[in-house]
Design a protein around this motif. Sequence first.
Motif, short mmCIF file in Angstrom:
data_model
loop_
_atom_site.label_atom_id
_atom_site.label_comp_id
_atom_site.label_asym_id
_atom_site.label_seq_id
_atom_site.Cartn_x
_atom_site.Cartn_y
_atom_site.Cartn_z
N ARG A 42 0.84 -1.21 0.00
CA ARG A 42 0.00 0.00 0.00
C ARG A 42 0.87 1.25 0.00
O ARG A 42 0.55 2.26 -0.64
N ARG A 97 8.35 -6.60 -5.61
CA ARG A 97 8.15 -7.64 -4.58
C ARG A 97 9.48 -7.99 -3.92
O ARG A 97 9.56 -8.13 -2.72
N ASP A 173 -4.72 -10.81 -7.26
CA ASP A 173 -3.76 -11.31 -6.27
C ASP A 173 -3.50 -12.82 -6.43
O ASP A 173 -2.40 -13.30 -6.15
N ARG A 176 -1.70 -13.46 -10.45
CA ARG A 176 -0.42 -12.94 -10.94
C ARG A 176 0.62 -14.07 -11.01
O ARG A 176 0.50 -15.09 -10.30
O1 DC Z 1 -3.71 -7.12 2.75
P1 DC Z 1 -4.03 -5.81 2.00
O2 DC Z 1 -5.44 -5.73 1.53
O3 DC Z 1 -3.61 -4.62 2.76
O4 DC Z 1 -3.08 -5.86 0.69
C1 DC Z 1 -3.12 -4.87 -0.30
C2 DC Z 1 -2.57 -5.46 -1.60
O5 DC Z 1 -1.17 -5.71 -1.47
C3 DC Z 1 -3.18 -6.79 -2.01
O6 DC Z 1 -4.33 -6.63 -2.81
C4 DC Z 1 -2.06 -7.48 -2.74
C5 DC Z 1 -0.80 -6.90 -2.16
N1 DC Z 1 -0.11 -7.81 -1.24
C6 DC Z 1 0.73 -8.75 -1.78
O7 DC Z 1 0.80 -8.86 -3.00
N2 DC Z 1 1.47 -9.55 -0.97
C7 DC Z 1 1.38 -9.45 0.36
N3 DC Z 1 2.14 -10.25 1.12
C8 DC Z 1 0.49 -8.52 0.94
C9 DC Z 1 -0.25 -7.70 0.12
#
Ligand code: DC
Length: 218
Positions: A42, A97, A173, A176
């Motif tokens: 975020r 990432r 999510d 991907r």
């Molecule tokens: O858990 P959240 O809704 O705050 O996460 C926001 C976005 O961040 C989620 O849609 C995908 C990404 N995310 C991710 O790819 N890997 C993670 N470990 C945590 C979040």
Amino acid sequence: MNHSLSLTIAIDGPAASGKGTLARRLADYYHLPHLDTGLTYRAVGHALLIHGLPLDNVSAAETAARQVDLANLDREVLSAHEVADAASKVAVFPTVRKILVDKQRAFAAQPGGAVLDGRDIGTVVCPEADVKLYVTASPEVRAARRLRDIHSRGGKADLADILADIVRRDERDAGRADSPLRLAPDAHLLDTSEMSIEAAFQAARSAIEDVLAKRNKT
Ligand code: DC
């Protein structure tokens, strides 16, 4: 509650599954530091939004990821709906990432252990975690929960919009190529569709106590 060595708890699940609440409760109960890794994605999405940059600007996203400071993640600012969507978009980039995962792993490696929650904690960030939990619920239940949450904070939203948003984010999510949301083979599945947070907490605690009891025997 005597876990004299180190305890790492990995919690994954889709948006609004209740994993954050569970993570905070477990961290509190076991006196462990907690990292909501969603906030790191975020923070990157938010940085691009406030600079008016397109969300597919990978090099800007990498720069923002390098600047993420785990000690300075403002949940209030980062909780906005557009920020969640932006986070899910920048989270598809492997280089972004990698930068964030390195920071998350450093957090997980602190003495005593930690609780981390996200999408890829049990599969990628902490594959050696002592306990892995996968928290989920039907999209309808998650949308209804999110709506209650918004109402309780005096906000307004439409259930159908929230549901569409959740489904879209789940698809991104879980679909991907790099580190998609998926159930680790050794994770405990907690479906909270018809389970209270209290029941989920007790189920999680029992899985953790099993691990600690086995450890004490060896
Ligand atoms: O858990 P959240 O809704 O705050 O996460 C926001 C976005 O961040 C989620 O849609 C995908 C990404 N995310 C991710 O790819 N890997 C993670 N470990 C945590 C979040």
